[in-house]
Structure formats: structure tokens, C-alpha cells
Design a protein around this motif. Structure first.
Motif, PDB file in Angstrom:
ATOM      1  N   ASN A   1      29.868  60.933  10.917  1.00 43.00           N
ATOM      2  CA  ASN A   1      28.978  62.068  11.279  1.00 43.00           C
ATOM      3  C   ASN A   1      27.678  61.298  12.007  1.00 43.00           C
ATOM      4  OD1 ASN A   1      27.774  61.431   8.920  1.00 43.00           O
ATOM      5  ND2 ASN A   1      27.555  63.316   8.466  1.00 43.00           N
ATOM      6  N   ASP A   2      27.734  59.976  12.116  1.00 42.10           N
ATOM      7  CA  ASP A   2      26.542  59.197  12.486  1.00 42.10           C
ATOM      8  C   ASP A   2      26.832  57.996  13.165  1.00 42.10           C
ATOM      9  OD1 ASP A   2      24.188  57.727  12.530  1.00 42.10           O
ATOM     10  OD2 ASP A   2      23.423  58.497  10.522  1.00 42.10           O
ATOM     11  N   LEU A   3      26.665  58.097  14.292  1.00 43.62           N
ATOM     12  CA  LEU A   3      26.797  57.031  15.211  1.00 43.62           C
ATOM     13  C   LEU A   3      25.608  56.384  15.615  1.00 43.62           C
ATOM     14  CD1 LEU A   3      28.744  55.425  17.025  1.00 43.62           C
ATOM     15  CD2 LEU A   3      28.191  56.874  18.807  1.00 43.62           C
ATOM     16  N   ASP A   4      25.256  54.976  15.070  1.00 47.38           N
ATOM     17  CA  ASP A   4      24.043  54.434  15.113  1.00 47.38           C
ATOM     18  C   ASP A   4      23.758  53.739  16.633  1.00 47.38           C
ATOM     19  OD1 ASP A   4      22.941  54.716  12.586  1.00 47.38           O
ATOM     20  OD2 ASP A   4      23.781  53.045  11.914  1.00 47.38           O
ATOM     21  N   GLY A   5      22.545  53.811  17.072  1.00 45.08           N
ATOM     22  CA  GLY A   5      22.271  53.407  18.382  1.00 45.08           C
ATOM     23  C   GLY A   5      22.104  51.833  18.246  1.00 45.08           C
ATOM     24  N   THR A   6      21.141  51.206  19.101  1.00 47.15           N
ATOM     25  CA  THR A   6      20.826  49.947  19.363  1.00 47.15           C
ATOM     26  C   THR A   6      20.294  49.077  18.106  1.00 47.15           C
ATOM     27  OG1 THR A   6      20.547  50.593  21.718  1.00 47.15           O
ATOM     28  CG2 THR A   6      19.727  48.246  20.774  1.00 47.15           C
ATOM     29  N   VAL A   7      20.963  47.978  17.948  1.00 50.24           N
ATOM     30  CA  VAL A   7      20.198  47.306  16.866  1.00 50.24           C
ATOM     31  C   VAL A   7      19.917  45.863  17.634  1.00 50.24           C
ATOM     32  CG1 VAL A   7      20.662  45.822  14.907  1.00 50.24           C
ATOM     33  CG2 VAL A   7      21.894  47.736  15.012  1.00 50.24           C
ATOM     34  N   VAL A   8      18.505  45.886  17.998  1.00 52.56           N
ATOM     35  CA  VAL A   8      17.980  44.996  18.891  1.00 52.56           C
ATOM     36  C   VAL A   8      17.986  43.564  18.571  1.00 52.56           C
ATOM     37  CG1 VAL A   8      15.972  44.218  20.316  1.00 52.56           C
ATOM     38  CG2 VAL A   8      16.350  46.708  20.062  1.00 52.56           C
ATOM     39  N   GLU A   9      18.748  42.653  19.208  1.00 49.65           N
ATOM     40  CA  GLU A   9      18.937  41.298  18.828  1.00 49.65           C
ATOM     41  C   GLU A   9      19.786  41.259  17.591  1.00 49.65           C
ATOM     42  OE1 GLU A   9      15.351  38.895  19.160  1.00 49.65           O
ATOM     43  OE2 GLU A   9      14.573  40.096  20.525  1.00 49.65           O
ATOM     44  N   GLU A  10      20.732  42.018  17.351  1.00 51.74           N
ATOM     45  CA  GLU A  10      21.942  41.721  16.216  1.00 51.74           C
ATOM     46  C   GLU A  10      22.428  40.491  16.218  1.00 51.74           C
ATOM     47  OE1 GLU A  10      24.692  41.403  13.941  1.00 51.74           O
ATOM     48  OE2 GLU A  10      25.384  41.570  16.024  1.00 51.74           O
ATOM     49  N   LYS A  11      22.380  39.636  15.171  1.00 49.26           N
ATOM     50  CA  LYS A  11      22.748  38.404  15.146  1.00 49.26           C
ATOM     51  C   LYS A  11      23.895  38.006  14.220  1.00 49.26           C
ATOM     52  CE  LYS A  11      19.508  36.528  17.855  1.00 49.26           C
ATOM     53  NZ  LYS A  11      19.677  36.456  19.013  1.00 49.26           N
ATOM     54  N   ILE A  12      23.969  38.760  13.087  1.00 49.12           N
ATOM     55  CA  ILE A  12      24.774  38.434  11.964  1.00 49.12           C
ATOM     56  C   ILE A  12      26.302  38.627  12.556  1.00 49.12           C
ATOM     57  CG2 ILE A  12      25.890  39.256   9.828  1.00 49.12           C
ATOM     58  CD1 ILE A  12      22.991  40.090   8.979  1.00 49.12           C
ATOM     59  N   TYR A  13      26.706  39.816  13.178  1.00 48.38           N
ATOM     60  CA  TYR A  13      28.112  40.163  13.527  1.00 48.38           C
ATOM     61  C   TYR A  13      28.356  39.138  14.797  1.00 48.38           C
ATOM     62  CZ  TYR A  13      28.549  43.953  10.486  1.00 48.38           C
ATOM     63  OH  TYR A  13      28.481  44.950   9.209  1.00 48.38           O
ATOM     64  N   HIS A  14      27.420  38.870  15.747  1.00 47.37           N
ATOM     65  CA  HIS A  14      27.704  38.353  16.736  1.00 47.37           C
ATOM     66  C   HIS A  14      27.864  36.787  16.430  1.00 47.37           C
ATOM     67  CE1 HIS A  14      26.662  41.977  18.651  1.00 47.37           C
ATOM     68  NE2 HIS A  14      27.778  41.743  19.384  1.00 47.37           N
ATOM     69  N   ASP A  15      27.184  36.058  15.369  1.00 50.60           N
ATOM     70  CA  ASP A  15      27.004  34.950  15.051  1.00 50.60           C
ATOM     71  C   ASP A  15      28.594  34.716  14.191  1.00 50.60           C
ATOM     72  OD1 ASP A  15      24.551  34.145  16.052  1.00 50.60           O
ATOM     73  OD2 ASP A  15      23.711  34.206  13.878  1.00 50.60           O
ATOM     74  N   ALA A  16      29.030  35.797  13.910  1.00 57.37           N
ATOM     75  CA  ALA A  16      30.364  35.512  13.304  1.00 57.37           C
ATOM     76  C   ALA A  16      31.518  35.630  14.081  1.00 57.37           C
ATOM     77  CB  ALA A  16      30.463  36.549  12.015  1.00 57.37           C
ATOM     78  N   GLY A  17      31.203  35.882  15.532  1.00 57.22           N
ATOM     79  CA  GLY A  17      32.302  35.929  16.540  1.00 57.22           C
ATOM     80  C   GLY A  17      32.506  37.382  17.233  1.00 57.22           C
ATOM     81  N   ALA A  18      31.521  38.375  16.857  1.00 59.81           N
ATOM     82  CA  ALA A  18      31.640  39.693  17.413  1.00 59.81           C
ATOM     83  C   ALA A  18      31.707  39.697  18.794  1.00 59.81           C
ATOM     84  CB  ALA A  18      30.954  40.602  16.859  1.00 59.81           C
ATOM     85  N   LYS A  19      32.722  40.167  19.547  1.00 65.97           N
ATOM     86  CA  LYS A  19      32.519  40.261  21.250  1.00 65.97           C
ATOM     87  C   LYS A  19      32.293  41.472  21.891  1.00 65.97           C
ATOM     88  CE  LYS A  19      34.927  36.436  21.184  1.00 65.97           C
ATOM     89  NZ  LYS A  19      34.161  35.304  20.853  1.00 65.97           N
ATOM     90  N   THR A  20      31.721  42.458  20.832  1.00 68.15           N
ATOM     91  CA  THR A  20      31.092  43.537  21.383  1.00 68.15           C
ATOM     92  C   THR A  20      29.615  43.401  21.968  1.00 68.15           C
ATOM     93  OG1 THR A  20      30.107  44.263  19.086  1.00 68.15           O
ATOM     94  CG2 THR A  20      32.112  45.241  19.705  1.00 68.15           C
ATOM     95  N   SER A  21      29.276  44.211  22.957  1.00 65.76           N
ATOM     96  CA  SER A  21      27.748  44.246  23.474  1.00 65.76           C
ATOM     97  C   SER A  21      26.822  44.126  22.123  1.00 65.76           C
ATOM     98  CB  SER A  21      27.622  45.276  24.359  1.00 65.76           C
ATOM     99  OG  SER A  21      26.353  45.639  24.552  1.00 65.76           O
TER     100      SER A  21
END
Length: 88
Positions: free
Chosen positions: A16-36
Motif C-alpha cells: 500500500n505504499d509505493l515510494d517515489g524518487t530517491v535522488v542519487e540512490e547509490k547503494i542498489y546501483h553500485d551493487a549492479g541494479a539496472k533500474t532507473s
């Protein structure tokens, strides 16, 4: 952070909760996330509606936000980014 389609599936299964933008998210993307790294507000709303839910913006105490009663916000420094939480 997994993908928009997984978020929609989660909404269908009771999330019941879809979070919006996390500006400059690093942790998941440094681990290889391919999402925007960000999702525009209109896209978040579209994803929620496509999942059969109604988007509702809420404040930090989970009260619905009525934007018509708020003073206008100054334009963002990057108009393609927003930070909000939409609850369904």
C-alpha cells in the motif's frame, strides 16, 4: 528498486505504499541494479493506476495531501525529478 513491473505486482498483492524518487540512490546501483535512479511523478501515478489502484499523496504522518490548499512550490532545480510517496 526492483522494477516498475514488480512494484505493480506488489500493489496487486496488497502493498500500500509505493515510494517515489530517491535522488542519487547509490547503494542498489553500485551493487549492479539496472533500474532507473528516478521515476517522474506522472509515471508513478500511471503505474499505480495501471495496477488498479488510486494514487494518494500523503504527508509524513500519512494524512492525504490536498495540493489545492498549498502555496505553489518554487520550480525544482531539475524539473524531471520529484520526491514523493504515493500511497494506495
Amino acid at each position: 528498486m526492483l522494477s516498475p513491473s514488480i512494484a505493480q505486482i506488489a500493489l496487486r498483492f496488497g502493498a500500500n505504499d509505493l515510494d517515489g524518487t530517491v535522488v542519487e540512490e547509490k547503494i542498489y546501483h553500485d551493487a549492479g541494479a539496472k533500474t532507473s535512479e528516478f521515476t517522474p511523478r506522472n509515471e508513478l501515478e500511471r503505474l499505480i493506476r495501471a495496477a488498479g489502484r488510486v494514487p494518494v499523496e500523503r504527508d509524513t504522518l500519512y494524512h492525504p495531501v490536498d495540493r489545492s490548499k498549498l502555496p505553489p512550490l518554487p520550480p525544482p532545480t531539475r524539473p524531471d525529478l520529484v520526491s514523493l510517496t504515493l500511497n494506495v
